[in-house]
Design a protein around this motif. Structure first.
Motif, PDB file in Angstrom:
ATOM      1  N   UNK A 149      18.642  28.177  77.230  1.00  0.00           N
ATOM      2  CA  UNK A 149      18.075  27.654  78.203  1.00  0.00           C
ATOM      3  C   UNK A 149      18.530  25.855  77.915  1.00  0.00           C
ATOM      4  N   UNK A 150      19.418  25.318  78.439  1.00  0.00           N
ATOM      5  CA  UNK A 150      19.696  23.793  78.229  1.00  0.00           C
ATOM      6  C   UNK A 150      18.810  23.007  79.083  1.00  0.00           C
ATOM      7  N   UNK A 151      18.113  23.273  79.810  1.00  0.00           N
ATOM      8  CA  UNK A 151      17.483  22.568  80.906  1.00  0.00           C
ATOM      9  C   UNK A 151      16.713  21.163  80.056  1.00  0.00           C
ATOM     10  N   UNK A 152      16.924  20.020  80.405  1.00  0.00           N
ATOM     11  CA  UNK A 152      16.477  18.918  79.802  1.00  0.00           C
ATOM     12  C   UNK A 152      17.647  18.538  78.819  1.00  0.00           C
ATOM     13  N   UNK A 153      18.479  19.039  78.523  1.00  0.00           N
ATOM     14  CA  UNK A 153      19.471  18.657  77.558  1.00  0.00           C
ATOM     15  C   UNK A 153      20.787  17.746  78.290  1.00  0.00           C
ATOM     16  N   UNK A 154      21.116  16.683  77.716  1.00  0.00           N
ATOM     17  CA  UNK A 154      22.165  15.977  78.844  1.00  0.00           C
ATOM     18  C   UNK A 154      23.332  15.801  77.796  1.00  0.00           C
ATOM     19  N   UNK A 155      23.228  15.836  76.569  1.00  0.00           N
ATOM     20  CA  UNK A 155      24.582  15.802  75.786  1.00  0.00           C
ATOM     21  C   UNK A 155      24.760  16.583  74.739  1.00  0.00           C
ATOM     22  N   UNK A 156      25.791  16.795  74.221  1.00  0.00           N
ATOM     23  CA  UNK A 156      26.237  17.547  72.993  1.00  0.00           C
ATOM     24  C   UNK A 156      26.918  16.664  71.995  1.00  0.00           C
ATOM     25  N   UNK A 157      26.347  17.010  70.653  1.00  0.00           N
ATOM     26  CA  UNK A 157      26.877  16.260  69.477  1.00  0.00           C
ATOM     27  C   UNK A 157      27.232  17.360  68.683  1.00  0.00           C
ATOM     28  N   UNK A 158      28.600  17.615  68.595  1.00  0.00           N
ATOM     29  CA  UNK A 158      29.073  18.651  67.629  1.00  0.00           C
ATOM     30  C   UNK A 158      29.111  17.922  66.192  1.00  0.00           C
ATOM     31  N   UNK A 159      28.435  18.498  65.441  1.00  0.00           N
ATOM     32  CA  UNK A 159      28.311  17.829  63.934  1.00  0.00           C
ATOM     33  C   UNK A 159      28.407  18.844  62.886  1.00  0.00           C
ATOM     34  N   UNK A 160      29.230  19.972  63.150  1.00  0.00           N
ATOM     35  CA  UNK A 160      29.338  20.855  61.931  1.00  0.00           C
ATOM     36  C   UNK A 160      30.295  20.332  61.072  1.00  0.00           C
ATOM     37  N   UNK A 161      30.191  20.880  59.776  1.00  0.00           N
ATOM     38  CA  UNK A 161      31.189  20.660  58.678  1.00  0.00           C
ATOM     39  C   UNK A 161      32.656  20.991  59.008  1.00  0.00           C
ATOM     40  N   UNK A 162      32.946  21.806  60.047  1.00  0.00           N
ATOM     41  CA  UNK A 162      34.167  22.339  60.402  1.00  0.00           C
ATOM     42  C   UNK A 162      34.520  21.489  61.678  1.00  0.00           C
ATOM     43  N   UNK A 163      35.550  20.647  61.493  1.00  0.00           N
ATOM     44  CA  UNK A 163      36.428  19.791  62.476  1.00  0.00           C
ATOM     45  C   UNK A 163      36.864  20.344  63.607  1.00  0.00           C
ATOM     46  N   UNK A 164      37.609  21.749  63.216  1.00  0.00           N
ATOM     47  CA  UNK A 164      37.948  22.731  64.503  1.00  0.00           C
ATOM     48  C   UNK A 164      37.063  23.121  65.419  1.00  0.00           C
ATOM     49  N   UNK A 165      35.774  23.713  64.721  1.00  0.00           N
ATOM     50  CA  UNK A 165      34.591  24.167  65.370  1.00  0.00           C
ATOM     51  C   UNK A 165      34.089  23.171  66.593  1.00  0.00           C
ATOM     52  N   UNK A 166      34.086  21.896  65.786  1.00  0.00           N
ATOM     53  CA  UNK A 166      33.353  20.732  66.776  1.00  0.00           C
ATOM     54  C   UNK A 166      34.418  20.537  67.883  1.00  0.00           C
ATOM     55  N   UNK A 167      35.793  20.288  67.628  1.00  0.00           N
ATOM     56  CA  UNK A 167      36.590  20.303  68.930  1.00  0.00           C
ATOM     57  C   UNK A 167      36.416  21.252  69.775  1.00  0.00           C
ATOM     58  N   UNK A 168      36.530  22.540  69.299  1.00  0.00           N
ATOM     59  CA  UNK A 168      36.422  23.760  70.215  1.00  0.00           C
ATOM     60  C   UNK A 168      35.099  23.546  71.175  1.00  0.00           C
ATOM     61  N   UNK A 169      33.977  23.463  70.234  1.00  0.00           N
ATOM     62  CA  UNK A 169      32.805  23.405  71.091  1.00  0.00           C
ATOM     63  C   UNK A 169      32.666  22.088  72.039  1.00  0.00           C
ATOM     64  N   UNK A 170      33.324  21.094  71.679  1.00  0.00           N
ATOM     65  CA  UNK A 170      33.300  20.151  72.605  1.00  0.00           C
ATOM     66  C   UNK A 170      34.022  20.490  74.049  1.00  0.00           C
ATOM     67  N   UNK A 171      35.112  21.029  73.707  1.00  0.00           N
ATOM     68  CA  UNK A 171      35.994  21.504  74.865  1.00  0.00           C
ATOM     69  C   UNK A 171      35.180  22.584  75.698  1.00  0.00           C
ATOM     70  N   UNK A 172      34.615  23.637  75.061  1.00  0.00           N
ATOM     71  CA  UNK A 172      33.923  24.638  75.906  1.00  0.00           C
ATOM     72  C   UNK A 172      32.736  23.930  76.597  1.00  0.00           C
ATOM     73  N   UNK A 173      32.096  23.113  76.113  1.00  0.00           N
ATOM     74  CA  UNK A 173      30.933  22.700  76.698  1.00  0.00           C
ATOM     75  C   UNK A 173      31.268  21.437  77.623  1.00  0.00           C
ATOM     76  N   UNK A 174      32.237  21.041  77.813  1.00  0.00           N
ATOM     77  CA  UNK A 174      32.886  19.763  78.558  1.00  0.00           C
ATOM     78  C   UNK A 174      32.231  20.192  80.264  1.00  0.00           C
ATOM     79  N   UNK A 175      32.265  21.484  80.545  1.00  0.00           N
ATOM     80  CA  UNK A 175      32.281  21.941  81.842  1.00  0.00           C
ATOM     81  C   UNK A 175      30.656  21.721  82.078  1.00  0.00           C
ATOM     82  N   UNK A 176      29.737  21.985  81.259  1.00  0.00           N
ATOM     83  CA  UNK A 176      28.507  21.919  81.081  1.00  0.00           C
ATOM     84  C   UNK A 176      27.902  20.586  81.514  1.00  0.00           C
ATOM     85  N   UNK A 177      28.303  19.798  80.467  1.00  0.00           N
ATOM     86  CA  UNK A 177      27.571  18.175  80.229  1.00  0.00           C
ATOM     87  C   UNK A 177      28.658  17.323  80.844  1.00  0.00           C
ATOM     88  N   UNK A 178      29.598  17.518  81.345  1.00  0.00           N
ATOM     89  CA  UNK A 178      30.823  16.743  81.549  1.00  0.00           C
ATOM     90  C   UNK A 178      31.307  16.027  80.571  1.00  0.00           C
TER      91      UNK A 178
END
Length: 638
Positions: free
Chosen positions: A486-515
């Motif tokens: 449940x992401x109610x109340x959450x407005x932004x994603x900060x992708x901050x794992x040690x893996x740069x590729x995971x961060x990039x993919x996570x940001x792409x996947x959640x762009x439709x949810x958070x803009x």
């Protein structure tokens, strides 16, 4: 003078369609910018366009607006596409938390709503029982054309969003099927004939819509799994499949097409062998265009005299539906339900806008009834039924306008008052729960901001929970994270794992949810590498925190005892003063919050911030700062 002549010249079809497209985009943008229900603006713009120009879509259609007209056919096809897209979002995993309430709302609530509305139409408004039953059946629907935009506006909890989404999509074909059954019964002269025809129609609906939609879904899955349809053709291919399935189903049994395409979408959404995300994204964009166009076009067809004539009965029906019909059907169907609280039922009872399906089905069957009445199918009651049939379309459209306006304006405040939605979701979702993330999240949490941390490392999650933080052991790229948390109340994603590729993919996947404007990632470690070896910038999003630190830098500062401090900007202590205060240190601004925009990650470069902003700053331990006197800014200005 030329402008006057141009204004008096008849509008071309191209100019009309251009206006529809432009006004649709403008209405959607205004709704986004000022946090208003987009459907309400679309209705207002469409009605205004029709009244100001005197032009309707019917003026450009050779087939007119009667039964079988190009307009009704196009509306039906567009509704089918929207229901298919809605079916693609229905995951069976959502039923674990709210399956029984959804089942009751799609069965018991539909029956109660139909019975209550029919009774009111007969005894309250004086309609013939056949038209009353037709109206009761039609007004059981809500639909994704109105529910989806309102949910985006209200932003309720995931549970509430799932219930509304399932109800809106599943009930639409049910309402259309009920309309068919009522029409069959109304035109039958004998009870035994009517029962046999109804059973035959239900059998065809189940066979064509249910089994046909399921079988077609499996065939499409097989074609996609074996790569028999190239990627670039898949969205268009499925669009053609939906159109063919809808048309053929309706040829076999009237209004069975809506059930077929809905089942087709659900089957594809819940299979595991191939990904349909890219198809869903295409359909979401198409849905926005279709909804904008449909509401503008259909609202532009209603004239002031028609609305005026239906105002009395329409107002009474609207009041009944909102105050009596919907609350009784919701509370009656969910009585004793342990999966919903009283507050959740109250919110469900106050959100049932009617949309395009109600307008389309009402237009079709009102015409059918009028033709049957004029052909003498109802005997002496023929003239009365014909007259009442002509009122139905305007009556239903008035209900659509009223429910969209009332629910659109009141649903968000009600959801917030009931604790089922956030006024301005500005919480932070952290992908990764390493030491630096825990340090920052703790500071935000202690100030009352909602934070959530996701990580697959047990020790990181345990350490987060010891700090009292909301932490989940989950992969940010998992279906569980995207579909069940449940992401109610959450407005932004900060992708901050040690893996740069995971961060990039996570940001792409959640762009439709958070803009995309609210999706951030830490600066990649290879940002200074040669373009031959560095990851392409096209798959990355904006970097957060001043100076664009990477994961290693943040971790190092956290382990060396860095602290998160707050700094309030005022008229006397400006952002320039703040920069002087921490000049020569490795301090960095992590988050910014103010009264207008709320909490948000700081960009890599900050040009200027207004007074009233609060900064969350990561400061190295024992950092020496420049002491500034309070009058520094005022003295400089002089």
């Amino acid at each position: 003078m030329p402008l006057l002549l141009a204004a008096q010249a008849p509008m071309s079809a191209l100019a009309y369609l251009t206006l529809i497209l432009a006004l649709g985009v403008v209405a959607q943008w205004i709704a986004w910018r000022f946090k208003l229900p987009s459907i309400l603006l679309l209705l207002a713009f469409g009605f205004g366009l029709g009244q100001l120009t005197g032009v309707r879509i019917d003026d450009f259609l050779a087939g007119g607006s009667g039964h079988g007209s190009p307009l009704l056919s196009a509306v039906g096809l567009f509704v089918a596409i929207i229901l298919f897209e809605g079916g693609l979002t229905l995951k069976f995993s959502e039923l674990r938390e709210s399956g029984l309430p959804i089942l009751r709302l799609c069965t018991l609530a539909v029956a109660l709503s139909c019975a209550l509305t029919t009774t009111f139409m007969i005894y309250g408004l004086g309609y013939d029982i056949r038209l009353a039953a037709l109206t009761g059946a039609i007004l059981t629907v809500t639909g994704p054309t109105v529910i989806a935009p309102l949910l985006r506006h209200v932003n309720p909890t995931r549970k509430m969003a799932s219930i509304f989404k399932w109800e809106g999509i599943v009930v639409d074909p049910i309402g259309a099927i009920l309309g068919v059954l009522v029409f069959i019964i109304a035109l039958s002269s004998r009870a035994d004939t009517a029962s046999s025809q109804v059973l035959l129609a239900i059998g065809k609906m189940i066979l064509v819509g249910g089994f046909g939609g399921y079988a077609l879904g499996k065939i499409v899955e097989l074609l996609l799994r074996r790569h028999l349809i190239p990627d670039f053709l898949q969205p268009v291919f499925l669009l053609a499949v939906v159109a063919v399935a809808f048309t053929l189903s309706n040829l076999v049994e009237k209004e069975a097409g809506l059930l077929t395409v809905t089942v087709l979408g659900v089957v594809l959404a819940n299979q595991r062998s191939v990904s349909v995300r890219h198809i869903l994204e295409f359909k979401e964009n198409l849905r926005t265009l279709i909804i904008s166009s449909l509401f503008l076009v259909l609202s532009g067809r209603i004239s002031l005299p028609e609305l005026h004539d239906a105002l009395g009965k329409g107002g009474a029906l609207l009041a009944f539906l909102i105050v009596v019909g919907r609350p009784l059907s919701v509370f009656g169907s969910l009585a004793g339900s342990k999966q919903t609280t009283f507050k959740e039922r109250a919110f469900l009872a106050f959100l049932a806008p009617r949309g395009i399906v109600a307008a389309a089905v009402a237009s079709i069957f009102a015409l059918e009834f009028e033709v049957a009445a004029n052909n003498g199918r109802f005997g002496e009651l023929g003239p009365v039924i014909a007259s009442q049939s002509r009122e139905i379309t305007a009556l239903i459209f008035l209900v659509i306008i009223g429910t969209v306006a009332i629910y659109g304006l009141a649903a968000a405040p009600l959801a917030r008052a009931l604790g089922l939605a956030s006024k301005n979701p500005t919480g932070i979702l952290f992908a990764g729960a390493d030491a630096w993330a825990r340090l920052v999240a703790k500071a935000l949490h202690d100030d009352g901001h909602r934070v959530m941390l996701l990580d697959t490392n047990y020790s990181n999650i345990a350490a987060s929970k010891l700090l009292g933080l909301d932490a989940q052991r989950a992969n940010i790229l998992s279906e569980f994270a995207e579909e069940e948390l449940d992401f109610n109340g959450l407005g932004s994603l900060v992708a901050g794992t040690p893996n740069d590729e995971v961060n990039s993919i996570a940001a792409q996947r959640f762009s439709h949810h958070f803009d995309r404007a609210h999706v951030w990632q830490l600066a990649p470690s290879d940002r200074s590498a040669h373009h031959r070896t560095a990851t392409s910038s096209e798959i990355r999003v904006q970097n957060c925190f001043t100076g664009a630190p990477d994961h290693r830098k943040l971790q190092q500062m956290a382990h060396q005892g860095a602290l998160v401090k707050k700094s309030n900007l005022t008229e006397k202590f400006t952002f320039e003063d703040f920069e002087k205060t921490y000049a020569g240190t490795s301090a960095m601004v992590l988050f910014i919050t103010d009264s207008s925009r709320g909490l948000r990650p700081a960009p890599a470069e900050i040009e200027k911030l207004p007074p009233g902003s609060t900064l969350y700053v990561l400061v190295p331990e024992n950092a020496e700062t420049v002491e500034l006197k309070p009058e520094t800014s005022a003295a400089r200005d002089q």
